[in-house]
Structures are given as structure tokens and as C-alpha cells.
Design an enzyme around this catalytic site. Sequence first.
Site, PDB file in Angstrom:
ATOM      1  N   GLU A 116      51.319  69.999  64.102  1.00  0.00           N
ATOM      2  CA  GLU A 116      52.156  69.906  62.914  1.00  0.00           C
ATOM      3  C   GLU A 116      52.501  68.442  62.737  1.00  0.00           C
ATOM      4  O   GLU A 116      52.482  67.685  63.703  1.00  0.00           O
ATOM      5  CB  GLU A 116      53.439  70.728  63.086  1.00  0.00           C
ATOM      6  CG  GLU A 116      54.548  70.058  63.893  1.00  0.00           C
ATOM      7  CD  GLU A 116      54.181  69.750  65.334  1.00  0.00           C
ATOM      8  OE1 GLU A 116      53.516  70.586  65.949  1.00  0.00           O
ATOM      9  OE2 GLU A 116      54.563  68.667  65.838  1.00  0.00           O
TER      10      GLU A 116
ATOM     11  N   LYS B  71      53.024  58.114  69.296  1.00  0.00           N
ATOM     12  CA  LYS B  71      52.527  59.494  69.263  1.00  0.00           C
ATOM     13  C   LYS B  71      51.200  59.655  70.007  1.00  0.00           C
ATOM     14  O   LYS B  71      50.895  60.724  70.517  1.00  0.00           O
ATOM     15  CB  LYS B  71      52.349  59.943  67.814  1.00  0.00           C
ATOM     16  CG  LYS B  71      53.649  60.035  67.018  1.00  0.00           C
ATOM     17  CD  LYS B  71      54.470  61.226  67.432  1.00  0.00           C
ATOM     18  CE  LYS B  71      55.701  61.397  66.546  1.00  0.00           C
ATOM     19  NZ  LYS B  71      56.571  62.475  67.060  1.00  0.00           N
TER      20      LYS B  71
ATOM     21  N   SER C 175      59.001  52.069  67.829  1.00  0.00           N
ATOM     22  CA  SER C 175      58.118  53.207  68.117  1.00  0.00           C
ATOM     23  C   SER C 175      56.860  53.244  67.257  1.00  0.00           C
ATOM     24  O   SER C 175      55.855  53.827  67.643  1.00  0.00           O
ATOM     25  CB  SER C 175      58.895  54.509  67.955  1.00  0.00           C
ATOM     26  OG  SER C 175      59.464  54.571  66.666  1.00  0.00           O
TER      27      SER C 175
END
Lengths: 271, 401
Positions: free
Chosen positions: B113, B91, B379
Amino acid sequence: MANKTVMSTFDQRLPKTENMFIPFIMSGDPTPDLSIELAYTLQESGADVLELGVPYSDPLADGPTIQQAAARAIEQGMTIQKAIQLIPEMRKRGVHIPIVLFTYCNPVLQYGMETLVKQLKENEADGLLVPDIPLEESEELKQHAEAHGIQLISLVAPNSEERIKRIAEQASGFLYCVSSLGVTGERAEMNPNISSFLEQVKRHSSVPVAVGFGISTNDQVRLMHEYADGVIVGSKIIKIIEGEQSALLKEETKVEGLQRVKGKISQLLNY
Amino acid sequence: MSVTYPDAKGRFGDFGGKFVPETLMAPLQEIEASLTEALQDEDFIAAFQHELKTYGGRPTAFTYANQLTESLGGAQIYLKREDLNHTGAHKLNNAIGQALLAKRMGKTKIIAETGAGQHGVASATVAAKLGLECKVFMGEKDIERQELNVFRMKLLGAEVIPVSSGSKTLKDATNEAIRHWVAHCDDEYYLIGSVVGPHPYPKMVRDFQRVIGDETKTQYEDVKGGLPDRIFACVGGGSNAIGMFYPFLGTGVELVGIEAAGRGIQSPEHAATLTKGTPGIIHGSMTYLLQDEFGQITEPYSISAGLDYPGIGPEHAYLHASKQVRYESITDDEALEAIKTLSRTEGIIPAIESAHAVAQAIKEAETMEPSESIVINVSGRGDKDMSTIMKYFEGSAEHGE
């Protein structure tokens, strides 16, 4: 236009095009039967056009009041299909003003664009408003709407700038001006630049210009009537109905409840 | 491929676009113009790469999973280690890119969000680093599930705004962030955490995440030469997967995206959007989503707060429809079992999201030849999921495991 244009009933049903009052109700809130009664009561209170909301799970243009009304209506089992079926019942009850269905893009897609406008026409509706279909994505729906004589209502926002002209020029029914940035719901203060925004819109529009989002007091209605051809009131109406909900839900107090709703709306409009 | 997606309308084939209230059209056009300009500006690209390297910790490692490979006796398994990014997941790549863009646009406030909290933490981190104000919208249910990440965001100086509407998860946090943005789009930048939302977000997030696939290509070439046979990545919104897949599209490498099957795709409790969903519009974009016949968006389920999203990035919808990527689904149980396996064979505890990719890869590696090789995109790391993982194994222990 490939299809022949069916005559619109919108203008024929529109009683006047100045100082218009355009209330919003959520179909099925608090019950489908009361939606019919409330539509009639609003017409009696001076409504010139009725915006009939279809409850949606993810209403991006709405604030908490309408969002909660939608959640209650979904609980009641209200769907886009049932909302459309309320319209002929409203006509039987004596509602003769134009009725505009307010819904979001996803329910429209799942129902089918053409099916929707066809059924709107068959069920004596006059318009359709979909706040999350901007001009760039509206072509297909507009063609279907025109072919069936349903007015697709467009929205302009204070930050639309060079888009205002393009949106206004193709507007039909009336043009919905979003008063200020943000979602639906009451605002303590209106956008100070509202008059110049509305003037700009009116220069390009050949249909009545109505303003909505945040209009909830008698003063705001009076002020907006100075600048625009009409006002759209949503969250405030939902709140008024909420306030009378317990009376409305009982058969013996329903009539009084509807009278009080009418009274409160008169207070909003009589300036 | 002759067409470069997205097209001028922001469409990937039939998917994508901008289905938003009129108020957001101007800010989206502003972002689109600024992004196009930024991506052509060498200084911007250099600044992005500099932050990725000196702050984010890139390039991330590329690890041969020798014990896992040997225990399965099939294809050779390589791991792309996005879990080694600062803040613990891929991210951060996108958060750095968008925050730099927001700054370039003169914005001082960002909103975000978050579901699992990884994007919220990445946004809060980058906001602190770049001196931006940060608000993070998070569903109340996710706040409970991801207590640790909530604390991290607050420690980083972000304001966490609880969302109590709807399912109280990522879908509703996203709705609330969009509603907030509609009211404050003149001075706030909305930093979307996945390849979802209206154009240009899906393209922008992909462009910032493609570093994963670009690095993997180089690293694989250095270690093995050529290209791997298959690549696996988990898909919620789908940003780690698109970042990994994009540079490999059209190369002949078989790409596999893994959705969350929750308690099973035959049950109502899953988040398998491509497997079980239908085309529709969510959060401003045409894609596949979980919905009822009248278009009400239904609530997804996954043990992973990062995967229980009812939609998916529009580019994935397109890659699914055009059969360029194969999408599979993995249950909660299978994912949790994979966490145990990877932890014990390789000493790597993956996030529950990533474990979905690991689980599918294990299934397929077994059936492949030892001469073949695969890459799994790990990830994120599992630290944030410890309490969920603990509860799960305690629960299954009670049931006789």
C-alpha cells in the site's frame, strides 16, 4: 470462570439446529425502522438466527457490498448504541429468534466490553460476533460475555489448520466457518475442499456448525446444507434489500417491497 | 530495559498485537516463524546488508549543516541523509528486507500500500530487482497528488490499483491491501511500508529500519565522539523515526518524534495521532488513533500524503505512553517554511514529511547551547513533492507573501 455464568437464551430461542438459515442485515440500511421490518420479514422467510451488523468505517473482513452498506448506514447516523436499541424494537415487532450483533473490535473497545455485553443482555440480544478478535485476543471479551449470558461466536477459516481444534472446542452459540479465503461477498464457485474442512470442524465442535462468505445462490445453499448445520448469507441479502430500496422507502409501497424481499429469500431457500 | 518488546503476543506494553480476521492468523504465524529463522541466518543478514550497500547506496551520508547552524546560533545541527537512498527515501531499507524474506518464503507476488508513493516506489523497485510480481494499492486522492510516483511505479512494472473507498488515501489503501491479502494470502506476500499493522510487522519493519540509527551512532561517534543531545524524526506510521530512535533508546539522548498538525491541532484538519488521538485498533494493531466516540476511524489531514494516516506504529504508542520519546506536532505552514530554509542554507530539498522534523529541530536548536548538538533524520527528498510545494508557494504568493 470467576463470574457466575448467566443462563443463555440463545439455545432457548433457537428453533432448530439443522438446515439453519442465518441472514445478515446492516442496521440502519436503508433506515433504522426498515431494519426492524426486515428482521421480522427474514424471520417469516425462515431465518433461524439473525446477524445484525453494526456499520464500521474500516471493515477488514468485508467485501464491497457490506462495506457500502456500512457507509450508507453511517451516513444515516447509525452507531453501535443505536443498533443495540433496535433489538427490543425487533422483539416488540415479534422477532423471537436469536439475534447476534456483528461488529468490529474497535467499536467494541470504545463502547467498553463489559458495557456492551451487559446492554446486549438488557436489550434481549443473544450473541456477539467480532471478526477481528482472534482466539488469542478473545479471553477478556469471552469472560464478560459468559458472565452476562451472551454467546461469543467464533470463526474458523480453511487455513486455520491446527487452530481448528482449539477454536472449535471453546465455541459457543454456533461456530462460523469461513467458506474460503477472502472477504465477504458473492463467489461464483465455492471452495472445492469445503466438505473436508467442514467435516474436520464438526469433529471438534459441540455447537452447530454454520458456513458463510460467498453463499448467494439456491444451489450453494443446498450444497452447504449437506455439509453444515447452517448457512450464513450476508451480501446477497444486502443486494436483495438494495434492489427493493425505492419501494421500501415509500410508505405506500413498503409492504409490497417487504413481500418481494420475502419472495426472493424463499427462492434462495427452496431447493 | 528488562523487557524486550514486542512480547510473545506481539505487544509493546498495551499496544500492538494481532487483531485480524481468522484467515490472516496462519499467514502471520508463517511470516513470524520465517522472520525469526531469517534473522538468525547469517546468509540472510549478509544478503540484506549486501543489497543495502551495493543497490541501496548505504551507508547514507551524515552531513553537518554549518550554514543552518550558524544562522540559528544554537545547537550544532547534523543531518542523517536517508534522502540519498536509491529511490529517494528510507522506505527502500524495509522493502529490501521484506522482499528478501518473501523470496525466502517462496512467494513470487508481493502487494503493498502507499500514501505518498515512496513505499510503492520502493516496493516496485525491489520487486523488479528481485524478479517478483508487484501490486500497489493507492488511494485515488493520493494518485492525483503523487502523479510522478504513480508513473515511476508503472515504469518499474508494478500494477497500481486505485482505491476509491473512504477518504481515498493511505488508510483506505491499507484496508484494501489487507482485504486483497485475505483472499490471496496463500501465494502473495503483503509488504507493509511502515511500523504498523499486526504483529510481526511493527517489529520486522523496525528491525529492517534500525540501520538508520545504528549508522547514525557510528557516524556521530566518528565525527564528534559520544552521543548527540537530541534527535528529531517525523512520524506518520513512524518507520523512519523508529529506525532512527531504536538504537538510541535508553542511552540518554532526547528523542523527538514530529507529527503532522496540518492546519493546526485545534482544527479538525490534522494527523496528530499521539497529540490528539486515543487508544484503539486500526489495521490489526492496538495503538493511538483518530476516531469518534463510537470507534469510527476519522479522516486525517496533512499537506503531506505520507503523514496523513489516522494511526501510528504501536511501538511509538508505547514510547509515548512510557515517556521515552517526546512527540510534538508541526503545521503545514511551518513544514513548508522549513523546506525553504533547508533548501537555501544547505542546498538540500527535503520531502514534506521530513520537513516536519526539520521545522521542529529549527525551533528547538535556537534555544539550545552552541556546545550541544542535534541530529535530524532527513527521511526523504523533496522531488516527489515538487508540484505540491509549487502550488503551496503560488497559493501563499497570491495571499500577499
